[in-house]
Each structure stands twice: as structure tokens, then as C-alpha cells.
Design a protein around this motif. Structure first.
Motif, PDB file in Angstrom:
ATOM      1  N   ARG A 371       0.854  -1.203   0.000  1.00  0.00           N
ATOM      2  CA  ARG A 371       0.000   0.000   0.000  1.00  0.00           C
ATOM      3  C   ARG A 371       0.883   1.244   0.000  1.00  0.00           C
ATOM      4  O   ARG A 371       0.536   2.271   0.597  1.00  0.00           O
ATOM      5  N   GLU A 372       2.050   1.116  -0.660  1.00  0.00           N
ATOM      6  CA  GLU A 372       3.010   2.217  -0.619  1.00  0.00           C
ATOM      7  C   GLU A 372       2.435   3.526  -1.166  1.00  0.00           C
ATOM      8  O   GLU A 372       2.903   4.610  -0.810  1.00  0.00           O
ATOM      9  N   LEU A 373       1.428   3.431  -2.021  1.00  0.00           N
ATOM     10  CA  LEU A 373       0.859   4.660  -2.593  1.00  0.00           C
ATOM     11  C   LEU A 373       0.027   5.426  -1.563  1.00  0.00           C
ATOM     12  O   LEU A 373      -0.233   6.610  -1.735  1.00  0.00           O
ATOM     13  N   THR A 374      -0.392   4.741  -0.498  1.00  0.00           N
ATOM     14  CA  THR A 374      -1.256   5.431   0.471  1.00  0.00           C
ATOM     15  C   THR A 374      -0.763   5.351   1.922  1.00  0.00           C
ATOM     16  O   THR A 374      -1.146   6.174   2.743  1.00  0.00           O
ATOM     17  N   MET A 375       0.048   4.350   2.250  1.00  0.00           N
ATOM     18  CA  MET A 375       0.462   4.144   3.647  1.00  0.00           C
ATOM     19  C   MET A 375       1.977   4.320   3.776  1.00  0.00           C
ATOM     20  O   MET A 375       2.727   3.789   2.958  1.00  0.00           O
TER      21      MET A 375
END
Ligand SMILES: Cc1cc2nc3c(=O)[nH]c(=O)nc-3n(C[C@H](O)[C@H](O)[C@H](O)COP(=O)(O)O)c2cc1C
Ligand code: SF4
Length: 678
Positions: A371-375
């Protein structure tokens, strides 16, 4: 640090790898339309930033249309994959990591009802138990076509700027040619070892002819499939030597075992409770025989074992694959001499099991992975420090405390028990699941380092909380087992948790009614059977333990089958009645029309938990948000700003099982995504 074997560079042909740590191929199932888009790229770039020398992307990127994506694989047969792959490679290169890709034809390890609905193919008719397709036996035109597909895919990946290519040759089509158990062909591709290896060498020659002599090329294969009559150690060693002599490949990547069954896959990629580094010696033996640069990964769970693998000369590059799912910044932390801050991979295998059952790899206790794009993996500090009071030091509460402390807030955490851990502590009572405590211990250590104020043996009430003058209160009190599910006789039952916590002593003849279908039911069965009890697990579902995914089921089955535990599906426990010293169980079925009885000594119910939410409801009227969560803001990563009761003294939230019975990952994700914006 200069002498650390793990941090020494490695020269692979023209490519200088900056240290000895790599991520081996693993398909996290993040592809979109078979393409490695933004989410996929962000995942690998985060690990490149974390210092890994080499990341092997994809995992079984498919070269042909009759090798359809069975776990959302990257489709290397699509031209559109090239620009996406190039962006991924370029960004990883910016952070100093080399990037390769594993390509494959899955052969019979797929399903015919996926993709273009073409028949699965193999070198024979033998069906793979795990994926269930009955394959078509390849014809000569299939062989020519698939070799061409491999060469085409290799050329595409070269065009994408990849540093190298790895051919998957265990359990997939290439190895289905290797093994007499799956190769039923006549000469020239079946029969003798030379013939069974012919497909691989024809394919490698075709790739070389297409990509030229400089592109780095390797093969990942099994040092011994361990199956009677299969592709054993002797033949695998001959393969390794032939690969070296052919000059076609630049590295070997060695695994051991087979993957045709869930149990085989679990031995090849061992999970928690299984031996550490079990196949390192086998990899070392192949390296010694073939004298080619050798890669290896299989439950090298900690830095010390990884260091040993390199220092001992058994392998040249060590794969820390699941460890990098748990913590993408391992090398950076080694370099900073902060190894103790590495978030441990506890071998829960939620990641790998989920690519089938959940459709994407997620880490049990790192909700930012994938979830690197959000977390965030590194939580930024808040502009304004606040006081955050958390009630409950289970996984969700601890994660909340860690993240809030990293934000720079003052954090107080109340826990009624003398120790942290909640449900994890119960699970970890089973020796096979002891490593789960890593989830608790890592957070405790991080929290202590950041000065979180722990209050154990403290059953927090309203006054205790208000005394801290909190800006935010988070209720992470978890749940209590819900066992009263019968039409009559609930007082005669105990919960699976009662068994695990030793509050109920196992009896001799036990029926476990498990309609939660999670690990607690199986774990209770294990405890009872180990104490000498005869156990039947009954579920109204079509399959037993549907929430326990394939590889996690393996150790349970190995233990339960040995102890004669039996499984009854599609029946429901309706009621219980005392019958002398025993209990008469009345059993029905959701399908209707049947009723039967069992006489047992003990009835155990596994039916999830009910939120422990009294404190939440007591605080709700005096909170500013009345407990409400702005889901749009939560999902978009904005601060929670609902204030239907502006006079309220604090914001109030609850997370994890205090909301509804879910799992560890859900509790930790609840905590991270809320606390990162507090
Ligand atoms: C989510 C996931 C997907 C995987 N997919 C592949 C794959 O497609 N091909 C492959 O050769 N290995 C695959 N693997 C196995 C890894 O490359 C590696 O061998 C395994 O995780 C053991 O190493 P570790 O203990 O360091 O994680 C996968 C592993 C994971 C966790
Ligand atoms: S889910 Fe478990 S095995 Fe997978 S990376 Fe996370 S801790 Fe490791």
C-alpha cells in the motif's frame, strides 16, 4: 560494518551488485490488467530505497497465452508491459538497486478457465493437485511455439531495461519436462535425462540468440524435488553442471522440494514453526558442483542467519523475500547498525497465502506493504503534538501507540492484563506459533524507545482516561469469544479460547463446532488431541476452516491427522442437553432434512468474538465526534474532522476487534491508517 559479509559488493558478469541481499521472485498479485503499474512499481521502489542490492520482479511473469495468470501474474507476453516495466526499472535504478524479472510458462500449474480459456499444457497428462487442471500433453508445435514465446518475452524484458532474466524451472512447465513423474513424452523431449532436459536447453539457446551474450540470464530450479521417482538430487546436480558447461546462464537460484501440493509448497517455502534455513546446504552443494554464482532464499528469517549464509560461502546472494515484505528497509537498518529496529518477518505467511485467497499479498503486521501509494513505511512527524490515550495493548493498540509516538504525540496506553499482546499471546502458546510474539515484542520495543507510557494491570475507566486530558481516545479493547449460538444448552459449551487459555480442561471425547472457520478452532483441536482427547471438528460450511489458508493449514493437518482428528462438513450443531456425565448434541444441517445426535464429553464452540465496547459507549456522549469516523477522509488519508458534538473534550475512535471480529492485519491497518493522520 566494512567487514560485514552482507554488505560486500558482488560482481555478476558486468553487473556490480552493491551488497549480498536480494529479494527473490514473488508475485504479490498487484498487477493491473497483467501490467506492473503504479502500485507494483511503488512496492519495488520502496525496497530499492531500503538498500536491497537486487530485486527480482514479478514471480512467474507469464510468457504465453496458454499460461494464464493464476495469481494475477505479470503478463510478459503483452507488449504494453514494456513501458511499465521500464519505469519500474528506472526508478529502482535511481536508488541503486538492480532489477531482474522471473519469466515462466506455468504448464499445468494453472487453470484452463482463466485468461483466454486455452487448455493448460504439460509434458504429460498428470494433473497438478494444487491447481486441478487436467493438462493437454504438448505436441511438437506447442514446443516450438512456447520456445518462441520465451524468446519474445525475453526480448521485451530486455527492451524494458532489466538487468537480467530468471527462468522459473521448478513446478512449472520447464520442470514438468525434467521430472519423469510429469514427463510422459517420447524422444526427443521425453525418456532419458538428456531428452527431459532438452526443452530447457532449446529454450535457453533461443533466448540467448534473441537477447545476445551480455544480458544476464539465470535459472531457478529445485536441488531435489524429494519425490520418489521424481527429479532428485543427482539429476539436479547434473542439470546444474550442464548449465555451467553450456555457458548459457550466468547464475543459478536454488530451491529444494516441490510445489505440486500445498504441503509441498509449504516445505519449499517454510512458514513459522518450521526450521530456519532448511535448504541452505542444498543450495551450497549445487554451488560447489556447478561453480556458478548462486542465489537462494528459504526462511532466512534474520540478519545473523543471512550473514552466515554468505560468510560460509554457501551462496553468493541471499534472498530475504518475506523479510522485505515485513520491512522494506532491512539493508538501510543494517548499515545504520540498527538491526534491532527491523520489523521481523514472523512467518505468518499471510502474504503468500493471500495471493490465492485474497487476491493480493499483504503482510500480517505491516499494513503499509503493498500500500506504498497510500500508507507510509516511515511515519512523518505531526505539526502539533497531542495527547493520545489508547485502551488495550493488543496488536491494534500497540500499532496505534507506535504510529502515534512516531508522529511525536504523547501516548498513554492502558492494558487490563499484566502484559501486552491480547489474542496474539493466546496464539503464541502453541509452540508452532511462538514467533507471533514478534509482532508484539517489536512494537513494545519501538514504543518503549519512544517513551510511550504503558499502564499494565490497569482496567481503565472514564475517570482514568479523562485524568490524562486526552485530545484523542482510541479504544482497542478487542473482543470476547462469542459462544452462545445454540437454540438450547449454551451453558453446556465452552469456547475455543477457553481451551487455548487453559480456562477449560480438555475432555476425552470432544466435538468442536467451528463456524468461524479460523485458526482458533484448529488450534483448540490440536490442544485437545495432544492431551489425548478424541476430536471431531464440525462445520456447517462446505469446507472446514475456510479462513485458514493453504500453507497455514499444512502444519495443522500434519498434527491433526496424526492424532486422528476427524472433520465433518455441512452439519450444524443445534442444541446441547445433559445426558448423565455426558452431553447429548443435536445436529442438523443448513441444507435441511437431517437430524442426528452425538454423545460427547465436551462441546467447544468457535464463533469469533463480540466487541468489548462498554468503555467506548460510555465515552461516546462526551466525545466531540460521538465516535463517528469519516470514512471518506480515512480512505483518502485526510485528518478526521467530524465534530457533531463540538463541546466534546476529545475525539473518540475504536479499532480492531473492538469494532467487529476480524484479524490481526485488519486491526493493524485500522490503527495505521487512523493514527498516521492524527
Ligand atoms: C507472495 C509470494 C509470492 C511468490 N511467488 C513466487 C513466484 O512467482 N516464483 C518464485 O520462484 N517464487 C515465488 N515466491 C517464493 C520466494 O521467491 C521465496 O523463495 C520464498 O518466499 C522463500 O524465501 P523467504 O523465506 O526469504 O521469503 C513467492 C513468495 C511470496 C511470499
Ligand atoms: S505476512 Fe508473515 S510471512 Fe509474510 S511477510 Fe508478513 S510476517 Fe512475514
Amino acid at each position: 560494518m566494512r567487514d560485514d559479509p552482507l554488505l560486500q559488493p558482488f560482481q555478476l558478469k558486468h553487473l556490480r551488485l552493491k551488497n549480498r541481499v536480494m529479494i527473490t521472485a514473488h508475485e504479490p498479485a498487484y498487477a493491473e490488467d497483467g501490467l506492473p503499474k503504479d502500485r507494483y512499481r511503488a512496492y519495488h521502489v520502496e525496497r530499492a530505497k531500503g538498500g536491497v542490492a537486487l530485486t527480482m520482479t514479478a514471480g512467474s511473469a507469464s510468457v504465453a497465452r496458454d499460461s494464464p495468470p493464476v495469481f494475477n501474474n505479470v503478463l510478459a507476453y503483452k507488449d504494453e508491459a514494456v513501458p511499465w516495466m521500464r519505469r519500474l526499472v528506472d526508478e529502482c535504478h535511481e536508488h541503486g538497486a538492480a532489477v531482474m524479472i522471473q519469466i515462466t510458462h506455468l504448464g499445468r500449474r494453472t487453470r484452463w478457465d482463466k485468461g483466454d480459456w486455452l487448455p493448460a499444457v504439460s509434458a504429460g497428462f498428470a494433473r497438478e493437485p494444487a491447481h486441478r487442471a487436467f493438462p493437454k500433453q504438448v505436441e511438437e508445435w506447442d514446443i516450438a511455439r512456447i520456445i518462441r514465446d520465451f524468446a519474445d518475452a525475453a526480448e521485451r524484458m530486455k527492451a524494458a531495461g532489466l538487468d537480467g532474466l530468471e527462468i522459473e524451472a521448478y513446478g512449472h512447465l520447464v520442470d514438468q519436462f525434467f521430472s519423469p513423474l510429469t514427463n510422459a513424452l517420447d524422444a526427443p523431449y521425453g525418456g532419458s535425462l538428456d531428452n527431459r532436459l532438452r526443452f530447457a536447453f532449446d529454450m535457453l539457446r533461443a533466448i540467448r540468440a534473441r537477447v545476445g551474450p551480455t544480458m544476464i540470464l539465470g535459472v531457478r530450479f529445485s536441488a531435489d524435488d524429494t519425490l520418489p521417482g521424481g527429479f532428485g538430487a543427482e539429476e539436479a546436480t547434473i542439470l546444474a553442471i550442464r548449465l555451467q558447461e553450456s555457458g548459457l546462464v550466468d547464475f543459478l537460484n536454488v530451491v529444494k522440494g516441490q510445489i505440486a501440493t500445498d504441503a509441498g509448497l509449504t516445505d519449499l517455502i517454510p512458514i513459522q514453526g518450521m526450521a530456519s534455513a532448511p535448504h541452505l546446504d542444498a543450495a551450497g552443494a549445487i554451488r560447489a558442483a556447478a561453480r556458478l554464482p548462486t542465489f537462494h532464499a528459504a526462511r532466512i528469517g534474520d540478519v545473523a542467519t543471512a550473514r552466515f549464509a554468505i560468510a560460509s560461502g554457501k551462496v553468493d546472494m541471499i534472498g530475504l523475500t518475506r523479510p522485505h515484505i515485513a520491512d522494506p528497509h532491512i539493508v538501510r537498518k543494517i548499515m545504520a547498525r540498527r538491526e534491532e529496529t527491523i520489523r521481523p518477518c514472523v512467518g505468518a505467511n499471510y502474504c503468500l497465502d493471500r495471493i490465492y485467497q485474497g487476491g493480493e499479498a499483504l503482510c500480517a503486521h505491516n499494513a503499509a506493504s503493498g500500500r506504498e501509494l497510500t500508507m507510509p513505511h516511515v511515519v512523518p512527524r505531526a505539526v502539533t503534538a497531542r495527547t493520545i490515550v489508547i485502551v488495550g495493548a493488543g496488536p491494534g493498540g500497540l500499532e496505534c501507540a507506535r504510529v502515534a509516538a512516531e508522529r511525536g504525540h504523547r501516548v498513554v496506553i492502558f492494558e487490563a492484563a499484566p502484559e501486552a499482546g491480547g489474542q496474539i499471546r493466546l496464539q503464541a502458546r502453541s509452540p508452532r506459533k511462538r514467533e507471533m510474539m514478534g509482532i508484539v515484542d517489536w512494537r513494545l520495543a519501538r514504543c518503549r524507545e519512544m517513551g510511550v507510557d504503558f499502564r499494565f494491570n490497569a482496567l481503565a475507566g472514564e475517570d482514568d482516561i479523562l485524568a490524562e486530558d486526552p485530545d484523542v481516545v482510541i479504544i482497542a479493547t478487542g473482543g470476547l469469544p462469542q459462544k452462545d449460538v445454540l437454540v438450547a444448552g449454551d451453558d453446556l459449551t465452552v469456547s475455543a479460547w477457553d481451551i487455548l487459555s487453559c480456562d477449560a480442561k480438555p475432555c476425552a471425547n470432544v466435538l468442536i463446532f467451528d463456524d468461524a472457520g479460523d485458526a482458533a478452532g484448529l488450534q483448540a483441536a490440536d490442544v485437545i488431541a495432544a492431551a489425548g482427547g478424541k476430536v471431531e471438528i464440525m462445520t456447517p460450511d462446505r469446507t472446514f476452516a475456510p479462513e485458514v489458508m493453504a500453507m497455514n493449514l499444512t502444519p495443522f493437518m500434519r498434527s491433526l491427522q496424526k492424532r486422528d482428528v476427524t472433520f465433518t462438513v455441512t452439519f450444524r450443531l443445534m442444541a446441547a442437553q445433559r445426558a448423565g456425565n455426558q452431553i447429548r448434541a443435536r445436529i442438523g444441517s443448513d441444507y435441511g432434512g437431517v437430524e442426528k445426535e452425538r454423545l460427547v464429553d465436551q462441546l467447544v464452540i468457535n464463533h469469533g468474538t463480540r466487541p468489548l465496547d462498554e468503555l467506548y459507549f460510555a465515552l461516546k456522549p462526551i466525545s466531540s465526534n460521538l465516535g463517528a469516523v469519516d470514512y471518506d477522509a480515512l480512505i483518502a488519508g485526510r485528518t478526521q474532522a467530524l465534530a457533531p458534538n463540538p463541546g466534546g473534550a476529545f475525539q473518540l475512535f475504536r479499532i480492531g476487534d473492538a469494532v467487529a471480529a476480524r484479524n490481526i492485519h485488519a486491526a493493524i491497518y485500522d490503527a495505521l491508517r487512523l493514527a498516521k493522520d492524527l
